[in-house]
Design a protein around this motif. Structure first.
Motif, PDB file in Angstrom:
ATOM      1  N   LYS A  97      48.191  30.207  41.507  1.00 13.31           N
ATOM      2  CA  LYS A  97      47.108  31.181  41.451  1.00 13.31           C
ATOM      3  C   LYS A  97      47.129  31.833  40.071  1.00 13.31           C
ATOM      4  O   LYS A  97      48.131  31.764  39.340  1.00 13.31           O
ATOM      5  N   ILE A  98      46.014  32.469  39.724  1.00 12.79           N
ATOM      6  CA  ILE A  98      45.895  33.089  38.404  1.00 12.79           C
ATOM      7  C   ILE A  98      46.887  34.257  38.306  1.00 12.79           C
ATOM      8  O   ILE A  98      46.950  35.110  39.193  1.00 12.79           O
ATOM      9  N   GLY A  99      47.672  34.256  37.245  1.00 12.09           N
ATOM     10  CA  GLY A  99      48.694  35.269  37.041  1.00 12.09           C
ATOM     11  C   GLY A  99      50.070  34.845  37.487  1.00 12.09           C
ATOM     12  O   GLY A  99      51.055  35.537  37.175  1.00 12.09           O
ATOM     13  N   ASP A 125      43.870  31.025  33.848  1.00 16.28           N
ATOM     14  CA  ASP A 125      42.477  30.861  34.268  1.00 16.28           C
ATOM     15  C   ASP A 125      42.344  29.511  34.932  1.00 16.28           C
ATOM     16  O   ASP A 125      43.270  28.678  34.896  1.00 16.28           O
ATOM     17  N   CYS A 126      41.176  29.258  35.545  1.00 17.43           N
ATOM     18  CA  CYS A 126      40.911  27.984  36.211  1.00 17.43           C
ATOM     19  C   CYS A 126      39.420  27.683  36.103  1.00 17.43           C
ATOM     20  O   CYS A 126      38.619  28.526  35.696  1.00 17.43           O
ATOM     21  N   GLU A 174      36.177  27.570  43.691  1.00 20.70           N
ATOM     22  CA  GLU A 174      35.502  27.311  44.960  1.00 20.70           C
ATOM     23  C   GLU A 174      36.485  26.796  46.011  1.00 20.70           C
ATOM     24  O   GLU A 174      36.374  27.119  47.202  1.00 20.70           O
ATOM     25  N   TYR A 175      37.470  26.007  45.589  1.00 22.39           N
ATOM     26  CA  TYR A 175      38.472  25.484  46.531  1.00 22.39           C
ATOM     27  C   TYR A 175      39.304  26.622  47.119  1.00 22.39           C
ATOM     28  O   TYR A 175      39.491  26.701  48.341  1.00 22.39           O
ATOM     29  N   TYR A 176      39.810  27.529  46.280  1.00 21.71           N
ATOM     30  CA  TYR A 176      40.614  28.639  46.783  1.00 21.71           C
ATOM     31  C   TYR A 176      39.762  29.646  47.542  1.00 21.71           C
ATOM     32  O   TYR A 176      40.241  30.301  48.475  1.00 21.71           O
TER      33      TYR A 176
END
Length: 740
Positions: free
Chosen positions: A323-325, A339-340, A346-348
């Motif tokens: 996950k971000i972070g 970042d992604c 949309e997947y998460y």
């Protein structure tokens, strides 16, 4: 041999000549001769039974299927003396052909498949001159096909039903014997299977659901051994099909580092254990236990640990850990996910319900690009040409706005030229009466000035200013910023302009210019009635009573109409000169009295014929043919409209323009309107007949003088006022509301 010859042939007559004929030839009337056994030509059934359709139509795609087997000797093998081979026998009803196919058996070592190709098979001797038909097949019988005996043991349900309908009594099905060698081999294979099943990891479902679905994260790694201060940017790919990860590094230009294909090759990424990395061989797929230990003198007894009591379980990174972070450990390197992409978000969002995707800043924003400055204009050439030499090492000529040129260039009757009548602003009595025509070309924003010739003035008229772009006055000559030029919005009635030191005031414009500016009111605010009315309403609303009294005093006879000059003077006094001449004219045109006049048809035709005769226009037949060609629904329209050919007004006007009919627009419009019927359709036949001055000549009026309306030939003389009389009551009602 002689007896056989007489049996197969006999004597007959053909055209009164004795000759030998075959035994298949019947006697008189088609009846068989004594002792003659005729073969069935088409079917085994007598004529007249069933459908009259041929067999290849009646029995198309209908096949009888029989299960059979045959024994094959194996003389050169000790393990088996014979072999049982199962097969399928197909009988095709459409042409009595037979096909034998042996199904494929895994690891049989025998070439299987078609044994007998599809064709008609003869009976065994001594009946080899006949072929197998449907009567020769049944269940639990032997069939000999080319000296090989097939045992039919069963058939499918369709075959049983068909044979019963044909009157064949079916035998009971026979048993299917087993091949002894195949049975023995199956016992050996069964003994080789393990007593308990192996562990099976089925990943096919995951692969089929998530093939080519990849999560992408943008990461950074602060390399402590790096010579540069900035972090190293990475891109992490997580493959959902098999939970593997690979990492690529984004190598900036001139970084001094070698560009490698992958920072981390694709594989499952283990989580870092507290005790460190596991030694090779510590993690295995199976655990083996030594049951007896060293009791047997070094010869142990090992079994597989089904419970996995001593197995070491290693955890790998999954999609739920990313996950971000988050900070992940990639073989001892701390990597931060910053970042992604949109697919990953949309997947998460769908699977885990995460909505916060705030990126983690890891580097300072790039500095803004320095503003590009240009040196001042040198005075050589045009400003645009000099500016192009500052754009690159290889100067290019300035590009023209070709799109604007194509849109605003002359097209048919649209000249796209705004013409104004101007006078010089000067104190010299000689120059005060000089009149100039200022033409503004919308295609390239250029301006030309011509002076109107006047007799006995001592001034030679003609070209006053060459066509070109004109700079606005008061600008510095040598500067870096581009100069401002006169635009179309700067020219209107009442405007004061300065062209190269000559001050002009625009006093009038031609009808095309006024109409063009009103048509494009969004570009010309002085011709936009909405803007002018809003401005007037804001200035006059507090003084509504006084303004009504002023208008009433100007119209003592209460005609509700006043002249344009009186209307203009009132607007000037009310607004204190805040409105230009063009704005007041636009307001007056909106509330002007619309003259409803009816011109005599003969007068119009006389004027039109006079113009056509002067221009030698005689192609009336071609004009009529083109109008008839454009009458697409001529036959239907003729029935509905009492057998008169009609066309819409605009179609007739377009056709007349294509023939370059030498008539002014308003005259042509009036003529077409005169020939309209009750359905507002132009009767083009009567229209052409009325214009035909050869066949239907109308006596010309001697006093008629038709003014020329072509914009190119405008003499510059002030035309008649575009507004004559104003209806002021609607203006007052719109401004202050209707008076009770």
């Amino acid at each position: 041999g002689k007896e056989k010859f007489h049996k197969s042939q006999h004597w007959g007559y053909c055209n009164n000549v004795a000759m030998l004929v075959g035994e298949d030839k019947p006697g008189i009337g088609g009846e068989p001769l004594p002792g003659q056994n005729l073969k069935h030509k088409y079917s085994v059934f007598p004529e007249g039974m069933g459908s009259d359709a041929p067999a290849w139509v009646a029995f198309d795609k209908q096949v009888l299927s029989f299960d059979a087997y045959f024994e094959e000797e194996v003389p050169d093998k000790n393990q088996e003396l014979y072999r049982i081979r199962h097969c399928k026998i197909y009988f095709y009803l459409e042409d009595d052909t037979i096909q034998v196919i042996e199904p494929q058996v895994k690891n049989s070592g025998i070439s299987q498949g078609p044994i007998v190709r599809r064709h008609r098979i003869p009976l065994p001797p001594p009946q080899e001159d006949q072929f197998y038909n449907i009567e020769h097949f049944n269940i639990n019988i032997d069939v000999i096909l080319y000296a090989r005996k097939y045992k039919i043991i069963d058939c499918d349900q369709f075959t049983k039903n068909f044979l019963r309908k044909m009157g064949i009594r079916l035998n009971p099905p026979a048993g299917r014997p087993d091949d002894p060698y195949t049975k023995e081999r199956q016992k050996i294979l069964d003994s080789m299977n393990p007593l308990r099943p192996y562990e099976r990891f089925d990943t096919l479902k995951q692969f089929l659901e998530h093939d080519r679905h990849v999560l992408r994260f943008y990461c950074v790694w602060h390399d402590p051994e790096s010579m540069s201060d900035g972090p190293r940017e990475l891109v992490l790919h997580y493959y959902l099909s098999d939970d593997t990860i690979d990492i690529k590094e984004i190598t900036p230009a001139n970084s001094g580092r070698d560009a490698v294909p992958l920072f981390l090759r694709r594989d499952k990424l283990p989580k870092y254990a507290p005790t460190g990395l596991y030694q090779p061989g510590t993690i295995t797929s199976r655990t083996v236990l030594n049951v007896l230990g060293n009791l047997t003198g070094g010869r142990g007894r090992y079994i597989l640990d089904n419970r996995k009591t001593g197995a070491v379980h290693q955890e790998f990174y999954r999609d739920s850990d990313l996950k971000i972070g988050a900070v992940i450990n990639v073989w001892g390197r701390k990597i931060i996910l910053c970042d992604c992409d949109e697919f990953t978000k949309e997947y998460y969002r769908t699977k885990y319900g995460i909505e916060d995707f705030t990126p983690v800043p890891f580097k300072a924003p790039p500095p803004p690009n320095p503003e590009k400055t240009f040196p001042p204009y040198t005075g050589f050439g045009s400003e645009e040409d000099s500016l192009c030499s500052c754009m690159g090492l290889l100067p290019k000529p300035p590009q023209k706005d070709m799109r604007k040129f194509l849109e605003k260039d002359r097209c048919g009757m649209e000249s796209n030229i705004l013409r104004f009548l101007a006078k010089l602003v000067t104190g010299s009595p000689t120059d005060q009466d000089r009149k100039f025509i200022i033409s503004y070309f919308l295609s390239d924003d250029t301006i030309s000035v011509f002076e109107h010739k006047q007799q006995n003035t001592g001034i030679v008229g003609g070209k006053f200013l060459e066509r070109g772009r004109i700079k606005k006055p008061g600008q510095e000559l040598f500067k870096s910023e581009p100069s401002e030029y006169f635009k179309a919005q700067n020219l209107f009635i009442g405007a004061r302009v300065c062209f190269h030191g000559h001050n002009f005031v625009l006093v009038d414009a031609d009808e095309y210019t006024i109409n063009y500016m009103e048509k494009h009111a969004n570009e010309f605010s002085v011709a936009d009635f909405g803007v002018i009315f809003k401005k007037l309403k804001g200035m006059t609303e507090p003084h509504s009573r006084e303004i009504r009294q002023m208008f009433a005093a100007t119209d003592p006879e209460h005609t509700k109409v006043m002249e344009y000059d009186s209307f203009r003077n009132l607007i000037v006094s009310i607004t204190d000169g805040a409105f230009s001449e063009h704005e007041m004219m636009t307001l007056g045109r909106y509330y002007s009295v619309k003259d409803e006049y009816e011109m005599n048809l003969h007068f119009l035709l006389a004027v039109a014929q006079e113009q056509l005769k002067k221009n030698n226009f005689e192609t009336f037949g071609q004009l009529s043919a083109v109008l008839m060609y454009n009458d697409r629904e001529k036959q239907v329209a003729s029935v509905l409209l009492k057998l008169r050919g009609v066309l819409p007004h605009e179609v007739c006007r377009t056709v007349c323009k294509s023939f370059k009919l030498p008539l002014a627009d308003e005259d042509l419009h009036a003529l077409l309107t005169m020939f309209e019927d009750e359905h507002k359709q132009v009767e083009y036949k009567k229209f052409v007949d009325g214009l035909n001055w050869r066949e239907n000549q109308i006596p010309a009026f001697q006093t008629i003088k038709v003014p020329r309306k072509n914009e190119d030939d405008w003499s510059g003389q002030p035309p008649s006022l575009p507004v004559n009389r104003i209806e002021y009551l609607p203006l007052l009602d719109d401004l202050f509301g209707k008076e009770e």
